[in-house]
Each structure stands twice: as C-alpha cells, then as structure tokens.
Write a protein that holds these residues in place. Structure first.
Motif, short mmCIF file in Angstrom:
data_model
loop_
_atom_site.label_atom_id
_atom_site.label_comp_id
_atom_site.label_asym_id
_atom_site.label_seq_id
_atom_site.Cartn_x
_atom_site.Cartn_y
_atom_site.Cartn_z
N MET A 129 84.28 6.96 17.41
CA MET A 129 83.75 7.62 16.21
C MET A 129 84.24 9.07 16.23
O MET A 129 83.97 9.79 17.15
CB MET A 129 82.25 7.76 16.29
CG MET A 129 81.32 6.65 16.02
SD MET A 129 81.28 5.80 14.52
CE MET A 129 81.43 6.95 13.23
N ASP A 183 82.53 11.19 23.16
CA ASP A 183 82.75 10.08 24.09
C ASP A 183 81.44 9.43 24.49
O ASP A 183 81.37 8.22 24.65
CB ASP A 183 83.48 10.58 25.35
CG ASP A 183 84.94 10.88 25.06
OD1 ASP A 183 85.43 10.44 23.99
OD2 ASP A 183 85.59 11.54 25.89
N GLN A 184 80.40 10.26 24.63
CA GLN A 184 79.08 9.69 24.95
C GLN A 184 78.60 8.81 23.81
O GLN A 184 78.07 7.73 24.01
CB GLN A 184 78.06 10.81 25.17
CG GLN A 184 78.25 11.55 26.48
CD GLN A 184 77.26 12.70 26.61
OE1 GLN A 184 76.84 13.29 25.61
NE2 GLN A 184 76.89 13.02 27.83
N PHE A 222 80.42 7.30 21.53
CA PHE A 222 81.24 6.09 21.44
C PHE A 222 80.84 5.08 22.52
O PHE A 222 80.77 3.87 22.28
CB PHE A 222 82.73 6.42 21.54
CG PHE A 222 83.61 5.20 21.43
CD1 PHE A 222 83.64 4.47 20.24
CD2 PHE A 222 84.36 4.76 22.50
CE1 PHE A 222 84.42 3.33 20.13
CE2 PHE A 222 85.14 3.62 22.40
CZ PHE A 222 85.18 2.90 21.21
N TYR A 223 80.56 5.58 23.70
CA TYR A 223 80.13 4.71 24.79
C TYR A 223 78.88 3.93 24.38
O TYR A 223 78.78 2.73 24.58
CB TYR A 223 79.85 5.56 26.02
CG TYR A 223 79.64 4.80 27.31
CD1 TYR A 223 80.72 4.33 28.05
CD2 TYR A 223 78.36 4.57 27.80
CE1 TYR A 223 80.53 3.65 29.24
CE2 TYR A 223 78.16 3.88 28.99
CZ TYR A 223 79.26 3.42 29.71
OH TYR A 223 79.06 2.75 30.89
N CYS A 224 77.93 4.62 23.76
CA CYS A 224 76.70 3.96 23.30
C CYS A 224 76.99 2.95 22.21
O CYS A 224 76.46 1.84 22.22
CB CYS A 224 75.70 4.99 22.77
SG CYS A 224 75.10 6.13 24.02
#
Ligand SMILES: Nc1ncnc2c1ncn2[C@@H]1O[C@H](COP(=O)(O)OP(=O)(O)OP(=O)(O)O)[C@@H](O)[C@H]1O
Ligand SMILES: [Mg+2]
Lengths: 253, 482
Positions: free
Chosen positions: B1, B430-431, B433-435
């Motif tokens: 995202m 990045d956090q 997107f990881y979620c």
C-alpha cells in the motif's frame, strides 16, 4: 491455482518485471531461483498486492479470479500468503494478538466459524510445534528482537496458522542454521497437500533437498528464462548463472 | 500500500464524533457573563458558607488582574469570558438512593456513552460519581466506602458535610492565583468530586467520575480534590465526553492531589471531549490544571492520561515531590487529528531527598494537527540523589502534521541523575503492508500499530479503562477506508 500472463511491473520509472509468464497448479511446488536483483521479491510483492509497484501490463488469475483487481487484504483472505524475505517488526503488538486478529478476519472471509479462545490456543500450540517455535516467541511483540532465524520460523508459523492455498516463501531459508532449515522444511512438507501450492524463492539448492519441488524456474531480468525439474537446481549450483545469461543474450541478439 | 499522506488523511478524517448527541433534560442556567453577582449567585445556589464565597471572590479579583497565557504551541481565538454561562444545573434535582431512581433520559445518556452503570457496578465494582453539567447527579457505592471511612462525594456535598477537610486542603496544591485558568476555576467552579482516604486504608475499588458538558454555551469548571492520608492507597479514574457543538466550549478544570506519608494515588484520565469538525470548527477548549503533592515521605503519585479529544488541549499534570523518597510518574498518550492542537506534558519538581520521577509521553499526530510535549524536570538544591527518566516519542501519521518536544531541565543539585530520550517516527508503510498481507484491514492495521506504540502507557490503566482507551484510539484515528 495461479496463472500469470505477460506481467509487467515497474517502480519509479524502472521496469522490473518484463513480460513474466508462470503457472502453478493445485498441489504443486515451484522453486524460483535467479541472480540478485532479478525481480524475485518484486514478483512476490506484486502478487501480494503491494501498491508501490505499478502494473503496466499482463494478467494474473488466482483460483479463477482476477488477482490484480483485489486489495492486498482480500488476496490474503482468499488464501495467498507471503513469507517475507525481511519480516517487519511491530513493537508492542504481541504475536498472539496479531495472529488472533488476522485469523479472525481470514475465517470470517472464508465463512468459517470463529474459534473460541481455547480452540485458538490449541491451534497455536499445534502449529508452533510444527516449526518448533519457542512458546515465548508467540507472546512477544511481532518479530521485535527476534533473531534472523526466529523471524523466518515465525513466518512459517503464521503460514501454518492462516492455512493458505498458495504460499510464497521468499528466501525463507536464508539465515537459518542447518537444524532450523530442516525444521522449517519439515513444517512446509507437513503442509503439502493436493489443494495447497507453494512458490519457493531461494538461492540454494540445499533447501530443495528438503522441500523437493515439482519444477524449478530461473528468473532473470524480470522474466522466467528457463524452467526445468529439480535437476536444474543442481546444474545451477554447479555452473552458476553465466551460461543462462549467455543463452538469454544469444537469443536476444 | 502506498501510504500517501492524503489517502491517510482521508481515511482518518472521515470518522464523525461518536458521542455527539445532547440530552433533553431541563436545566437551570445562569445568564451569560462573569461578575461578582454571578459568583454570589453560584455560591448561593449551592448554599455555600461565607468563607467559600469570599475565597471565590478573592480568586475572581486575582483573575481580573491576569492575562491569558500565550506561551503554548497552540493557536485559537480566545474565548469571550462574558459570553459564557457559568452555571447550569439539571432541574428537578432530587437526592437518589440508587441509580434506578435516576431520570431515564439521563440513564440513556450514560448508556450511549457506554458507561452502563449497572454493568460497571456488577462487573468491575467501580464507584461512579457522574458529573453532568456541573452538578453531581448520582453517587454509587457510597455506603460500602463509608464503612472504611472513605469519603467519595461531589464537591458541593463535601463543602456541606466535610467543611474542615475542604478548608484545610482546597487550593493548597494549586493556589488560586497559580495561573489564569486556575484562578477562573477557583472563582466559578460549580462542582466536581472530593475523595478522602483515611490512614492506612487501601481503597478496595477504582473510584471513577465521568464528566460531560451538556448545555450549549456553558463552560465546565469542575474541581477535584483527592486526599490520601498516611499509608493509604487509591486509584481514581476520570472519563470525559462532550456532545457535539459548533461553538467552542470552554473547560477549565482544576485537580489537586495530596499524598501523605507512605500514601499512593493513581489518577487515570481518558479524555474524549468533542474535538471539533474536520475543518477545525467547534470543539472543546480544554485548559486544565492538575497537580499532585507528594507531601509525606515515601509517597507516590502517578498520572496516566489518554487524550484523544478537544480542539485545544493545554494540560500539564504535575508532581511536587516534597517528601523524601517520594515518587512521581506521568504516562501519557495524546492523539491529535484533523485540526486539533495539543500542548501537554508534565512538571516534576524534586524537593525531597532520593525523589524519583518517570515521564513516558507518546504523541500521535494525524491530519494537519499539532501535537506538542512540554515538560519540566526541576531538581532543587535540597533534592539530593534525585532521579528522573523521561522518554518522549512522537508518531506521525501524515506528512503535514506537526510533532514538537519542549523538554526543560533545571538541575540545582549535582547528585542528580536526569535522563532524557526522544524519538520521532512515521507510521511504517511496511508495517501496514505486513498486516494487510495477513488479512487485516487497513483500519485494524493502524489500530494495532498505534496501540502497540502506546502500549507502555495503556498498560498503566486499569483493565476496563485500558480496553475503552484502545477503542478510543482506534476511533479517533480511523475512518471509512475506501
Ligand atoms: N521499491 C523499489 N524502489 C526502487 N527499486 C526497487 C524497488 N523494489 C525493487 N527495486 C529494484 O528492482 C530490482 C529487483 O529487486 P528484487 O528485490 O525483486 O530482487 P530479488 O530478485 O528479490 O533479489 P535478491 O536475490 O537480492 O533478493 C532491484 O534492482 C531493486 O533494486
Ligand atoms: Mg529478494
């Protein structure tokens, strides 16, 4: 399961995937190898829906649906899982709460009943044993202060919890010691089934001794330039990539 | 995202204020304006003794000579103090023996706020003193507390029933002329809560007050006084909401805490006054003075606050560490969104020997808001071996919000050890997107990450309050993601 046709993607004006074709059928395990910077992680990110990458052409269907039309979270709920090359730390969020929230979304999407706290904990127990993940790690903040190997194991643990239909493992073997490699490979093998497919990105033939792939592909400059069976990996191990690069240049000339 | 500022701005600003409704209870309201007559009226309405009227008038005279402070990092049009009504009491007021006798309309208000008193009573044993537009309407659990000699009642009642205690302690931690808003409050305060824990008593339940500004055009000036006598312990919770209004409402409270020898006071606040709309129209001006005095040796005062509301917040819950070995703590999460502005922090004044203080401040800024931490650590000459640890973190949700840190440190004793750490970070793409890759929605992802970030502070809150605070953080930072 997964069908990629002539996929083009770029980031910041730089074209990284340049007409990639690739197909995975249910139950298959595909290994993708290729030199550094060839676009392997980019392919994984594009499939997982990272918006940083702009799709400039091609089609991807996943279980018969248009994958590129789905949001990242929809893809995950539909059963696409990415074990990251570099797992992210989320301070203050416990692994267990994170997974609980994720599993609840995923199950809701798949029309499955929610687990009770007891059932959830039983599942955590079962799946963490699969990769011999220390019980302490499940209670710590997501990846925070985990060693490189622990992070990779945690990815596989999360995969086991979320029960995907297609799992992409991006260099999950890197940073693992010999024992951990075997443990992680056993975990993956235990999850192999006629309905579940894997795409395993790796630099090392060694992993493929443990997770035996049905096919091996070489990705180079944003394209799959060579495909074969597990013997191809052995050949790459012996000969490196130069001969493949030469073949490609010769074909282009 | 791709987490572009504008997208995030959209996603976090579309959340309407959830508690924007008003209750239809007849009120008895003073005419607008502030002068001696109004103060006499308030005092008379409340049937106060002469000394308290004089006390108020002196505060008023002091206030008249003062000017509004301008040093805070906030911008706003100053309130017109003559356009405010200083007293609004719900009419048809009666004394209630139990909550069941309360006006059903008021009960509904409380339920909408999610207070659900029965639930709270049953589940958590919280005694609630509900202050609605200045007059305390209902107090529960009083009898149970009375058995232990604990006094927990409205300030008005305390003035009548326990005048000796009020006379002894009122204004001793925050003098009437301390600052502009404290002086104003001292002149016109209408109600609030009083709490006294006798020697050696550990208060067996969390004491709780909910404040709510209801009447349009009224300021709320509540006054809270908590006294913990030698060796006692109390945990006090304060929650606030205000219904949605277009005009700015003024809220200028004063909270004084006194901890005697070996006593401990834990004071927790969740503040979600109406923040105004997306464009910064309306909202509460929250100008609050809170201070605790660690009077005796080995005493301890902890402030924990979760601040998500108000258009403007100007608030510095502080500790004066007078007793030897006394301990002061300040744990804060302050969220600003849209056009909100917060200038908040603490003062730790070390006077006694071996005193120690801890400051953990977590700022979260979204939209085009401005969030400032302002803190003073003062180690006086007498404070041998004083210790302070401060950590001030800022989390930015967009590229066009502001986070500022103003730490002031004054050390007059060489044996002092003062540590200060500060970080500023942007919420990680990045956090998020990881979620998302694990199936979480963007809203849930932000909520998890933010709550994780604020965890150190949220952990200090009592259980039920922590859950409420987590929800509030999520509400104030998320919207219809589309
Ligand atoms: N977000 C980005 N911005 C700029 N360049 C990028 C970005 N992502 C990838 N690239 C570039 O695209 C190319 C392919 O990167 P990618 O990470 O996909 O390679 P890889 O095959 O996974 O390599 P490795 O084996 O080293 O992991 C590299 O040259 C990389 O620098
Ligand atoms: Mg890579």
């Amino acid at each position: 399961m997964l069908e990629i046709k002539n996929l083009h993607a770029r980031v910041e004006e730089k074209e990284i995937l340049r007409g990639l074709n690739f197909e995975v059928k249910p139950g298959e395990v595909h290994a993708i190898m290729g030199p550094n910077g060839s676009g392997k992680s980019t392919l994984a990110s594009v499939l997982a829906g990272k918006e940083e990458y702009e799709i400039t052409g091609g089609e991807v269907s996943f279980k018969g649906k248009d994958l590129l039309a789905m949001s990242a979270e929809e893809r995950a709920r539909e059963g696409l899982f990415l074990a990251f090359q570099y797992p992210v730390e989320i301070p203050g969020v416990s692994n267990i709460n994170f997974l609980k929230a994720a599993l609840s979304e995923v199950r809701e999407h798949r029309g499955l009943p929610q687990l009770t706290a007891k059932e959830f904990l039983a599942l955590v127990n079962e799946k963490s044993k699969l990769v011999e993940l220390d019980g302490q790690l499940t209670n710590r903040s997501v990846n925070e202060g985990f060693s490189g190997g622990e992070k990779k194991r945690n990815e596989v643990f999360q995969m086991a919890m979320l029960d995907p239909t297609l799992a992409i493992l991006d260099e999950t073997d890197s940073g693992l010691d010999i024992d951990a490699l075997r443990i992680v490979a056993n975990g993956v093998n235990a999850m192999r089934s006629p309905e579940r497919s894997f795409v395993v990105i790796t630099h090392y033939q060694r992993l493929l001794d443990f997770i035996v792939p049905d096919y091996v592909h070489v990705l180079y400059k944003g394209r799959i330039v060579k495909s074969g069976t597990k013997e191809l990996a052995l050949e790459l191990e012996e000969r490196g990539y130069d001969w493949i690069k030469e073949e490609v240049e010769a074909a282009n000339a | 995202m791709a987490y572009e500022g504008d997208e995030l701005l959209e996603s976090v600003t579309n959340k309407e204020y959830e508690f924007g409704f008003t209750t239809n209870i007849e009120t008895d309201k003073a005419p607008n304006g502030l002068n001696e007559d109004i103060i006499r009226l308030i005092s008379a309405k409340k049937e106060e003794p002469e000394w308290l009227l004089q006390w108020r008038l002196e505060a008023f005279h002091a206030w008249q000579k003062m000017t509004e402070p301008e040093w805070a990092h906030v911008k706003y049009t100053k309130p017109d103090f003559q356009a405010i009504s200083y007293y609004a009491a719900p009419k048809n007021r009666q004394k209630y023996n139990s909550l069941d006798e309360i006006d059903p309309e008021l009960r509904r208000t409380m339920e909408k706020l999610g207070i659900s008193m029965e639930e709270q009573k049953r589940l958590s044993g919280v005694a609630v003193d509900f202050v609605m537009d200045s007059v305390s309407v209902a107090t529960s659990f009083k009898e149970k507390l009375a058995e232990l000699g604990i006094i927990f009642c409205s300030m008005s009642e305390a003035v009548k029933e326990h005048p000796e205690l009020i006379k002894k302690y009122l204004g001793t931690v925050i003098p009437r002329s301390d600052n502009f808003y404290a002086a104003l409050n001292s002149a016109v305060f209408t109600d609030g809560s009083f709490c006294y824990i006798p020697k050696g008593v550990r208060c067996p339940m969390e004491l709780s007050t909910y404040f709510r500004i209801n009447e349009s055009g009224t300021g709320q000036f509540e006054r809270t006084l908590v006294v913990a006598d030698e060796g006692s312990y109390v945990s006090y919770l304060e929650g606030c909401t205000a219904p949605q209004r277009d005009e700015n409402q003024l809220h200028a409270a004063v909270v004084e805490l006194i901890a005697h020898k070996d006593a401990e006071i834990k004071y927790s606040t969740v503040q979600n006054w109406y923040p105004g709309d997306k464009d910064g129209k309306g909202g509460v001006f929250n100008f609050v003075t809170k201070r605790g005095l660690c009077e005796g040796n080995n005493s301890k005062i902890s402030w924990t606050q979760v601040e998500t509301g108000s258009a403007i917040t100007w608030k510095y819950p502080s500790c004066v560490l007078k007793g030897d070995n006394s301990v002061g703590e300040f744990y804060s999460v302050a969220v600003t969104n849209n056009a909100q502005q917060a200038d908040t922090g603490t003062k730790m004044i070390h006077i006694g020997k071996n005193t120690s203080s801890t400051i953990i401040s977590k700022g979260i800024s979204a939209g085009s808001s401005n969030n400032s931490y302002r803190g003073l650590v003062q180690i006086n000459k007498s404070a041998d071996n004083a210790r302070n640890f401060s950590q001030c973190d800022s989390l930015l949700m967009t590229d066009h919000c502001g986070a500022h840190t103003f730490p002031y440190i004054e050390v007059k004793n060489k044996s002092a050890k003062v540590e200060h750490e500060a970080t500023t970070s942007k919420i990680g793409e990045d956090q998020i997107f990881y979620c998302l890759q694990r199936g979480l929605s963007e809203e849930k992802a932000i909520s998890l990450i933010v709550n994780g970030y604020a965890k150190e502070v949220l952990n200090k809150l009592p259980m039920e309050f922590a859950i409420e605070a987590q929800k509030l953080l999520a509400i104030s930072l998320e919207g219809s993601v589309g």
